[in-house]
Design a protein around this motif. Structure first.
Motif, PDB file in Angstrom:
ATOM      1  N   PHE A  55      34.463  47.670  65.706  1.00 21.40           N
ATOM      2  CA  PHE A  55      34.561  48.567  64.656  1.00 21.40           C
ATOM      3  C   PHE A  55      36.088  48.850  64.262  1.00 21.40           C
ATOM      4  CE2 PHE A  55      29.829  50.586  65.578  1.00 21.40           C
ATOM      5  CZ  PHE A  55      29.400  49.007  64.179  1.00 21.40           C
ATOM      6  N   ASN A  56      37.146  48.742  65.777  1.00 21.61           N
ATOM      7  CA  ASN A  56      38.375  49.549  65.685  1.00 21.61           C
ATOM      8  C   ASN A  56      38.568  48.133  65.252  1.00 21.61           C
ATOM      9  OD1 ASN A  56      38.220  52.353  66.473  1.00 21.61           O
ATOM     10  ND2 ASN A  56      38.350  51.223  68.286  1.00 21.61           N
ATOM     11  N   GLU A  57      38.250  47.338  65.327  1.00 20.00           N
ATOM     12  CA  GLU A  57      38.872  45.676  64.434  1.00 20.00           C
ATOM     13  C   GLU A  57      39.128  45.522  63.351  1.00 20.00           C
ATOM     14  OE1 GLU A  57      39.485  41.508  65.802  1.00 20.00           O
ATOM     15  OE2 GLU A  57      37.968  41.867  66.556  1.00 20.00           O
ATOM     16  N   ILE A  58      37.861  46.071  63.432  1.00 18.85           N
ATOM     17  CA  ILE A  58      37.364  46.148  61.233  1.00 18.85           C
ATOM     18  C   ILE A  58      38.322  46.801  60.812  1.00 18.85           C
ATOM     19  CG2 ILE A  58      35.436  46.103  59.667  1.00 18.85           C
ATOM     20  CD1 ILE A  58      34.047  45.108  61.628  1.00 18.85           C
ATOM     21  N   TYR A  59      38.155  47.994  61.240  1.00 17.95           N
ATOM     22  CA  TYR A  59      39.486  49.428  60.284  1.00 17.95           C
ATOM     23  C   TYR A  59      40.796  48.613  60.734  1.00 17.95           C
ATOM     24  CZ  TYR A  59      42.373  52.852  59.763  1.00 17.95           C
ATOM     25  OH  TYR A  59      43.079  53.612  59.035  1.00 17.95           O
ATOM     26  N   GLU A  60      41.166  47.740  61.591  1.00 18.87           N
ATOM     27  CA  GLU A  60      42.715  48.004  61.834  1.00 18.87           C
ATOM     28  C   GLU A  60      43.277  46.414  60.646  1.00 18.87           C
ATOM     29  OE1 GLU A  60      42.823  47.410  66.251  1.00 18.87           O
ATOM     30  OE2 GLU A  60      42.455  49.700  66.179  1.00 18.87           O
ATOM     31  N   LYS A  61      42.304  45.516  60.743  1.00 18.44           N
ATOM     32  CA  LYS A  61      41.820  44.674  60.059  1.00 18.44           C
ATOM     33  C   LYS A  61      42.457  44.674  58.930  1.00 18.44           C
ATOM     34  CE  LYS A  61      41.933  42.160  64.279  1.00 18.44           C
ATOM     35  NZ  LYS A  61      41.275  40.441  64.690  1.00 18.44           N
TER      36      LYS A  61
END
Length: 441
Positions: free
Chosen positions: A1-7
């Motif tokens: 989820f953090n990766e989806i947000y950051e990218k």
């Protein structure tokens, strides 16, 4: 989820410049009303981009043509789309109003929306949208994992229903005499959709693929006697037939996640969003620094608009397209639980839906009233800290069978017992502590 947000965050930084929302910074570089409209809610949560989107809305209002058409790119630079693109005139002002409470968005958009509905009417037969008078590249959904088969007239008529729903909302806000007219038209379109696209023998709308059963449920179109059975069909489709994988494009994906989450299928939504094999966000993002244009690394086969002609894919696509980042708004609202969609009513909703899957989540966003935030943990006990800006109140909802103890920044303490497996608490502005332990009333 953090990766989806950051990218997604990084992709937006590449595409929000000079008051224009581009689809990519390197190839087309076009301000598509579909892409920008789909990503607008995420941009508001992530950047608090009210001035930016206000400027773009003014561009859209000024771009309407004589016959009521809203172009697929604004400022206009050619390019294709469909009614879901042009419906930015319904969706963007409603979003800005809901998240700010400023009625100016409704006041200046309502006449333009009414004229856009005239365009719908001129290209409909018995409330089914059937023509675009030469507007090129009229799509249904766009870029599902496989070749997109979502029925195009069905999608366009769903968009007609959605635009009338927005007009009804605007008319109620403004106290307009048009309310009854829109109530009736909305019902007429819903009945036409069910009559023309529902296959009672197979219990599906059209083929029942790529979200075709989800959108009429999410829009409240399905007659009551069919809803529960169709809801179970949706569960079966995504849990069994699709093996917990997405099958949707840029329009259907955020609607699917919201529908699953708000209709007792959080387990399926969570499994889909944490899936690692194709098609999934993890697969799309592997080795990338920004979001891709498609679930794969290559162009899929696709139809040219309404025709049966299939263009063979295979070539490289864009690796910096924000449109699939629409789900970041879902991460804010449903995973962290910071829902700003009722700011126009003076309320922030705190609705964490995934505490049985995650140990912790947090989110912060700027509102016109100041910073709002939530941070929660669920290990041995559940606890949450909230920040509600002055001028707003809060409503906290949690599915739990345990009492919750609340302490406000004014030192007030109170215990709330669950009813029907749910605790619902109305809260004042300020810093709030909520937990299953640690505070005694």
């Amino acid at each position: 989820f953090n990766e989806i947000y950051e990218k997604t965050h990084r992709t937006l930084l590449c595409n929000l410049h000079a008051g224009v929302m581009t689809d990519c910074p390197h190839r087309e570089k076009r301000p598509y009303t579909g892409d920008g409209g789909i990503i607008a809610e995420t941009a508001l949560y992530d950047f608090g981009s009210i001035p930016f989107l206000t400027k773009w809305l003014d561009d859209i209002l000024g771009a309407q043509t004589e016959d009521g058409f809203i172009p697929y790119t604004v400022p206009y630079s050619s390019g294709g789309g469909g009614y879901a693109w042009s419906n930015v005139i319904a969706n963007l002002p409603a979003l800005l109003y809901r998240m700010t409470g400023d009625v100016k968005y409704i006041e200046k958009s309502y006449p333009i929306l009414v004229k856009w509905l005239g365009y719908y009417k001129a290209h409909s037969v018995q409330n089914i949208v059937c023509s675009t008078t030469g507007q090129a590249w009229c799509l249904g959904d766009w870029l599902a994992p496989e070749i997109t088969e979502f029925n195009i007239p069905f999608m366009h008529t769903l968009c007609y229903h959605q635009a009338v729903s927005a007009a009804l909302f605007f008319a109620n806000v403004l106290g307009s005499q048009d309310v009854e007219k829109w109530v009736q038209l909305k019902e007429d379109i819903a009945q036409a959709i069910h009559k023309n696209f529902f296959d009672e023998g197979n219990y599906t709308y059209c083929k029942g693929i790529q979200g075709e059963n989800v959108l009429p449920l999410a829009y409240g179109i399905v007659p009551e006697k069919y809803r529960e059975k169709l809801k179970e069909k949706v569960r079966y489709t995504y849990a069994i037939e699709n093996d917990l994988h997405l099958d949707t494009g840029i329009i259907g994906t955020p609607i699917l996640l919201e529908y699953l989450t708000e209709n007792g299928m959080e387990d399926i939504a969570y499994a889909i969003m944490t899936q690692t094999s194709y098609p999934s966000y993890a697969y799309m993002l592997e080795g990338e620094t920004t979001l891709s244009e498609h679930w794969s690394k290559r162009w899929p086969d696709y139809h040219i608009g309404n025709s049966d002609i299939v263009v063979k894919g295979g070539g490289h696509l864009s690796h910096c397209h924000p449109m699939f980042g629409s789900v970041v708004a879902w991460l804010y609202k449903r995973v962290a639980g910071l829902d700003l969609s009722a700011v126009y009513q003076g309320i922030i909703r705190f609705t964490p839906r995934f505490i049985r899957f995650l140990k912790t989540a947090s989110a912060t966003s700027e509102t016109p009233f100041g910073k709002a935030s939530i941070s929660w943990r669920n290990e041995t006990d559940f606890s949450a800290e909230l920040q509600i800006p002055n001028g707003l109140s809060g409503v906290f909802e949690l599915q739990t069978d345990k009492p919750l103890y609340v302490q406000t920044s004014q030192g007030q303490k109170q215990t709330y017992k669950p009813e029907g497996g749910m605790v619902r608490i109305v809260l004042p502005a300020g810093k709030i502590y909520i937990g299953t332990s640690g505070v005694e009333a």
